[in-house]
Design an enzyme around this catalytic site. Structure first.
Site, short mmCIF file in Angstrom:
data_model
loop_
_atom_site.label_atom_id
_atom_site.label_comp_id
_atom_site.label_asym_id
_atom_site.label_seq_id
_atom_site.Cartn_x
_atom_site.Cartn_y
_atom_site.Cartn_z
CB CYS A 2 -0.86 0.05 1.25
SG CYS A 2 -1.63 -1.50 1.68
CG ASN A 100 1.00 1.50 3.88
OD1 ASN A 100 -0.13 1.66 3.45
ND2 ASN A 100 2.08 2.02 3.31
N GLY A 101 0.11 -2.01 6.61
CA GLY A 101 0.44 -3.04 7.60
C GLY A 101 -0.82 -3.78 8.02
CD GLU A 481 13.71 -14.19 -11.97
OE1 GLU A 481 13.23 -14.75 -10.99
OE2 GLU A 481 13.48 -13.00 -12.25
CD GLU A 488 6.75 -11.77 -11.55
OE1 GLU A 488 6.36 -11.52 -10.42
OE2 GLU A 488 7.95 -11.70 -11.90
CE LYS A 603 9.80 -3.59 -7.77
NZ LYS A 603 10.26 -4.72 -8.58
#
Ligand code: F6R
Length: 608
Positions: A2, A100-101, A481, A488, A603
């Site tokens: 966030c 946030n959290g 990878e 994704e 991200k």
């Protein structure tokens, strides 16, 4: 994940805050909101979906003020909708808060508050904070915030305003990044410097357990006992163009193309050619410790975990030190064997990943020395580790990690060189590595110069439903990878395997509909991989091979070939991953997907 931005000053905060949120879009979100102090009270606009929706809501009903807070939310408690979007309010609507959290004990707190007459309107954990502050409020906002936070378990980065104490923003942090921006007659708070870099380069990073009180003319940092804490001011030295697309269609593509420069930046001043040595200034580890450590644990998540696997192979092969690679999320909850002779290497682009941070803290508690390989300067991991190697790859905006990965592999190669030369490697072997490192930027450029060939290959696979990536040795983590990149951003199911493992199950999947990407440069295991290519071709699979020179053994067995230059075995991943990044990018872009912000992803994953 966030995003928070807040402003107190003389300017109209609406556009400033919304533009700040736009700079945080890359982190992933599903709703957004803003609250402003409008002279009479707090006024809020929120919207589900993209920031453009919030802008539309503001255009329909404009709001003005020069103190405000804003937020992009990535749903955890309750679906993404307008009601659950932040800011959240108390019953009277005078307190507004972004968070946030995760508040872990929100459920009992909510029940307790409801019993005393508080009414809740959202499904979020955050809303309890607004009501706790309301319950504690006695004329001074920071005191009420301190009282409220004393009851809370979990993690938070918060910014709060109140119409009853109207000239300030109060911010506090535990486990979720927050920084203050210092302007001229104005102050900012943000979860990420990108949100405010347009306005100031002077920042103060808050640490866990700290709170900031911002007014137009001053800021004060204190602990949760209200004792003032002296903080240093940091200067941000990168420019805004680093977080703009610079003519590329997507940040991801720009970041793929930046890699010749970004790995050069990771190496600059660190790889010493004539001595075959590496200088890593921030290690904070004595020569004696590095010579006698008996175990290295490398812990990370996602793409960073893949670079860790490459680091394991490099260090064991050359420095002859035992290495364990652990998913940070697993490491933190098991009972690992750690001694004072253990070095725990922590790899993180963001430096904020909750599991990685917790794993590092656990390793520290058990006596290990910790070393962070981190990209984001000033991030929590970078500030809490015992020593660090910054990647210097610059801000990575695309959600799919690309340039951070190659810089991580370079940083691990430099660490390998350092350890090996201190322990058992000759100057001649060391020079072989430093020379190979120096050649990499130009070698990556040659791969990028043929990006249009890879784009053509991508066209043939736009409608694929599955993909298999196979590699061995140093290129097995590259297979993982490559598969992660594709799944994704393109939502195509993809798996990475050690090539020889294919016979133990996945070979059953192979038919003419299954594209198989082999990562097969001419390294120590090349001949083995050729046999695996034959096994796939014999079953009709569509074969794409990443290799490093013309190879008669492959003639007639492959459908597409992508060439990378030759290097030493341990550095092949830096080259072989580039075509895989491009392949994933072009497939996803041709499917018309939002490459930079794939669905459900953020991200930086600052929750467990
Ligand atoms: C994949 C990706 C993620 C991150 C992971 C760890 O492209 O970006 O898998 O690698 O979330 O993030 P950091 O490196 O910031 O700790």
């Amino acid at each position: 994940m966030c995003g928070i931005v807040g402003y107190v000053g003389a300017r109209n905060a609406t556009t400033l805050l919304v533009n700040g949120l736009k700079r945080l879009e890359y982190r992933g979100y599903d709703s957004a909101g803003v609250s402003l102090m409008n002279g009479q009270g707090v006024e809020t606009r929120k919207a589900k979906g993209k920031i453009a929706m919030l802008e539309a809501a503001i255009e329909a009903q404009p709001i003005h003020g020069n103190i405000g807070i804003a937020h992009t939310r990535w749903a955890t408690h309750g679906p993404p909708n307008e009601c659950n979007a932040h800011p959240h309010h108390d019953c009277s609507g005078t307190i507004s808060l972004v968070h946030n959290g995760i508040i872990e004990n929100y459920s009992p707190l909510r029940a307790m508050l409801q019993k005393t007459g508080h009414t809740f309107v959202s499904d979020t954990d955050t809303e309890v904070l607004a009501h706790l502050i309301e319950a504690a409020f006695d004329g001074n906002l920071e005191e009420a915030v301190i009282d409220a936070l004393a009851l809370v378990e979990g993690t938070y980065g918060i910014a709060v305003i109140s119409a009853k104490d109207p000239d300030k923003i109060v911010a506090a942090r535990k486990g979720s990044p927050l920084l203050i921006g210092i302007g001229d007659g104005e102050h900012y708070v943000a979860s990420d410097v990108a949100a405010i870099l347009q306005h100031t380069r002077q920042v103060v990073y808050l640490d866990d357990g700290e709170m900031a009180i911002l007014t137009r003319d001053s800021y004060r940092v204190c602990d949760l006992d209200a004792k003032t804490v002296k903080k240093g001011v940091s200067r941000i030295d990168w420019d805004l163009d680093k977080i703009e697309k610079g003519g590329f269609a997507h940040f991801m593509l720009k970041e793929i193309f930046e890699q010749p420069q970004t790995i050069e930046n990771t190496m600059r001043g660190r790889s010493v050619d004539e001595d075959g040595f590496s200088k890593l200034g921030g290690l904070n580890l004595s020569k004696e410790f590095l010579q006698h450590l008996d175990q290295i644990i490398i812990t990370a998540c996602g793409t960073s975990w893949h670079s860790a696997l490459i680091g394991e192979l490099m260090i064991e092969e050359h420095a002859r030190v035992r290495v364990e690679v652990e998913y940070a999320s697993e490491f933190r909850y098991r009972n690992p064997i750690v001694s004072e002779q253990t070095l725990c290497v922590v790899i993180s682009q963001s430096g904020e990943t909750a599991d990685t941070l917790a794993a590092m803290r656990e390793a520290k508690r058990r006596g290990a020395k910790t070393l962070g390989l981190v990209n984001q300067v000033g991030s929590t991991i970078a500030r809490e580790d015992d020593g660090g190697v910054y990647l210097h790859a610059g801000p990575e905006i695309g959600v799919a990690s690309t340039k951070a990965f190659t810089s991580q592999v370079i940083a691990l190669a430099l660490l390998t060189l350092k350890l090996s030369r201190l322990r058992n490697m000759s100057v001649v072997q060391g020079r072989e590595i430093t020379q190979a490192l120096a050649a990499l930027p130009a070698q990556i450029q040659t791969i990028l110069d043929s990006a249009s060939d890879i784009e053509k290959i991508a066209e043939a696979f736009v409608d694929a439903e599955n993909f298999l990536y196979l590699g061995r040795g140093y290129n097995f983590p590259v297979a993982l990878e490559g598969a992660l990149k594709l799944k994704e951003i393109s939502y195509i199911h993809a798996e990475g395997y050690p090539a020889a493992e294919m016979k133990h199950g996945p070979i059953a999947l192979i038919d003419e509909n299954m594209p198989v990407v082999f990562i097969a440069p001419h390294d120590a295991v090349f001949d083995k991989v050729v046999s695996n290519v034959q096994e796939v071709k014999a079953r009709g699979g569509r074969v794409i091979v990443i290799t490093s020179r013309e190879e008669p053994a492959l003639a007639g067995k492959i459908d597409y070939e992508i060439r990378v230059p030759e290097t030493i075995d341990m550095l092949y991943p830096v080259l072989t991953v580039i075509p895989l990044q491009l392949l994933a990018y072009y497939i996803a872009a041709k499917r018309g997907l939002n490459v930079d912000q794939p669905r459900n992803l953020a991200k930086s994953v600052t929750v467990e």
